[in-house]
Motif scaffolding. Structure first.
Motif, PDB file in Angstrom:
ATOM      1  N   VAL A  25       0.837  -1.199   0.000  1.00 37.77           N
ATOM      2  CA  VAL A  25       0.000   0.000   0.000  1.00 37.77           C
ATOM      3  C   VAL A  25       0.870   1.247   0.000  1.00 37.77           C
ATOM      4  O   VAL A  25       0.583   2.230  -0.679  1.00 37.77           O
ATOM      5  N   THR A 183      -4.677  -3.408   2.640  1.00 39.63           N
ATOM      6  CA  THR A 183      -3.867  -4.139   1.684  1.00 39.63           C
ATOM      7  C   THR A 183      -4.165  -3.587   0.295  1.00 39.63           C
ATOM      8  O   THR A 183      -4.641  -2.460   0.171  1.00 39.63           O
ATOM      9  N   THR A 184      -3.877  -4.344  -0.770  1.00 36.73           N
ATOM     10  CA  THR A 184      -4.103  -3.829  -2.128  1.00 36.73           C
ATOM     11  C   THR A 184      -5.248  -4.538  -2.838  1.00 36.73           C
ATOM     12  O   THR A 184      -5.390  -4.437  -4.052  1.00 36.73           O
ATOM     13  N   VAL A 185      -6.062  -5.271  -2.087  1.00 35.72           N
ATOM     14  CA  VAL A 185      -7.283  -5.869  -2.631  1.00 35.72           C
ATOM     15  C   VAL A 185      -8.450  -5.417  -1.760  1.00 35.72           C
ATOM     16  O   VAL A 185      -8.247  -4.927  -0.650  1.00 35.72           O
ATOM     17  N   ASP A 186      -9.661  -5.572  -2.262  1.00 39.99           N
ATOM     18  CA  ASP A 186     -10.822  -5.034  -1.548  1.00 39.99           C
ATOM     19  C   ASP A 186     -11.388  -5.971  -0.493  1.00 39.99           C
ATOM     20  O   ASP A 186     -12.531  -5.826  -0.064  1.00 39.99           O
ATOM     21  N   ARG A 199     -16.347 -10.119  -3.708  1.00 39.92           N
ATOM     22  CA  ARG A 199     -15.869  -9.775  -2.374  1.00 39.92           C
ATOM     23  C   ARG A 199     -16.744 -10.419  -1.305  1.00 39.92           C
ATOM     24  O   ARG A 199     -17.962 -10.407  -1.398  1.00 39.92           O
ATOM     25  N   ASN A 247      -9.023  -2.305   0.909  1.00 32.61           N
ATOM     26  CA  ASN A 247      -8.029  -1.831  -0.056  1.00 32.61           C
ATOM     27  C   ASN A 247      -7.521  -0.449   0.344  1.00 32.61           C
ATOM     28  O   ASN A 247      -8.238   0.547   0.254  1.00 32.61           O
ATOM     29  N   ARG A 249      -5.592   1.441  -1.134  1.00 33.57           N
ATOM     30  CA  ARG A 249      -5.381   2.355  -2.256  1.00 33.57           C
ATOM     31  C   ARG A 249      -6.683   2.989  -2.738  1.00 33.57           C
ATOM     32  O   ARG A 249      -6.681   3.741  -3.710  1.00 33.57           O
ATOM     33  N   GLU A 250      -7.786   2.671  -2.069  1.00 31.12           N
ATOM     34  CA  GLU A 250      -9.049   3.342  -2.369  1.00 31.12           C
ATOM     35  C   GLU A 250      -9.122   4.637  -1.571  1.00 31.12           C
ATOM     36  O   GLU A 250      -8.814   4.655  -0.375  1.00 31.12           O
ATOM     37  N   GLY A 264     -14.654  -3.424   1.974  1.00 26.76           N
ATOM     38  CA  GLY A 264     -13.779  -4.480   2.493  1.00 26.76           C
ATOM     39  C   GLY A 264     -14.553  -5.661   3.043  1.00 26.76           C
ATOM     40  O   GLY A 264     -15.753  -5.822   2.813  1.00 26.76           O
TER      41      GLY A 264
END
Length: 272
Positions: A25, A183-186, A199, A247, A249-250, A264
């Motif tokens: 991230v 993290t970098t996933v949702d 998800r 995520n 990065r959102e 998430g």
């Protein structure tokens, strides 16, 4: 969907929150800190602290930052090189945090920990007292694994898992209400029956079936993965703390989680 939102209503009562941010991230592919992303995360944390929340940040990224600063092409395999990268990178990481939080009127305090600290009663008492005092005085604690003096933690799968498990230990230590793992996933994903994935909105109990959904592993920069995040979430839940894996990065993701939005994967605390 309605059940997910009902569970997330508990976040409205959370006052003491641990936010864990993974290496991927915070860093670009080269390992260099992603300053724009760090600035966005700091903005959210500053907003929440000023709204009255007690926040503690568990951050990764020191080794990655050191790898970039030293011109290494990949994460080194030898312990001395890993510890050198951690020593170089930790100063850069904390300097950046201090600058970004300072611009918003927030003082930060660095706390470096290893497994041994949690196995020693005197050390553990000192850590707990220090963290509580930092929170009491509105200083935002920034916790990281002390890779410079660690041995097995830094080089193997026996590690905290890119600080995931460290975050769960800190949750129990300060009796946090909520753990947010970025993290970098949702969140955790599951097959949707159409050859794709969707998800997982919420988990009441982390079971073997839940762990079986995990694919993939740690990246070249980080030591964690979804498996370590689920283990950390399970440990937090067992200590009475709900968890959200989201995520990082959102945009506005931390504030959205705190508002109880469907973002998430929400893991319910035991007993709720």
């Amino acid at each position: 969907m309605q059940k997910s939102l009902k569970f997330r209503e508990s976040t409205a009562d959370a006052r003491r929150v641990v936010v864990k941010i993974g290496t991927r991230v915070l860093a670009l592919k080269t390992g260099r800190p992603d300053v724009r992303r760090m600035r966005e995360i700091v903005r959210q944390l500053a907003t929440l602290q000023k709204a009255g929340y007690e926040l503690l940040l568990v951050t990764s990224g020191a080794v990655g930052a050191g790898i970039e600063a030293l011109g290494m092409k990949e994460r080194p395999a030898s312990l001395p090189d890993l510890q050198m990268a951690a020593a170089v990178g930790q100063t850069r990481l904390m300097s950046r945090y201090a600058e970004l939080f300072g611009a918003r009127g927030i003082t930060v305090g660095q706390v470096l920990l290893t497994h041994a600290d949690f196995d020693d009663k005197i050390r553990l008492t000192n850590i707990r007292r220090t963290l509580h005092n930092l929170l009491l005085n509105r200083v935002l604690p920034i916790v990281n694994e002390n890779d410079v003096v660690a041995d097995e933690e830094i080089k193997a799968d026996l590690s905290f898992g890119d600080n995931d498990f460290l975050a769960s230990l800190v949750v129990k230590l300060i009796r946090a209400d909520l753990l947010i793992i970025l993290t970098t996933v949702d969140g955790l994903r599951e097959p949707d029956g159409k050859g794709r994935t969707r998800r997982v909105r919420y988990i009441e109990t982390i079971t073997k079936a839940v762990h079986a959904l995990v694919n993939g592993g740690p990246s070249a920069l980080s030591k964690g993965g979804m498996s370590s995040k689920l283990r950390a979430a399970d440990a937090a839940a067992r200590s009475g703390c709900s968890c959200v894996i989201a995520n990082g990065r959102e945009n506005d993701i931390i504030c959205r989680v705190m508002r109880g939005e469907d973002a998430g994967t929400f893991i319910l605390a035991a007993g709720l």
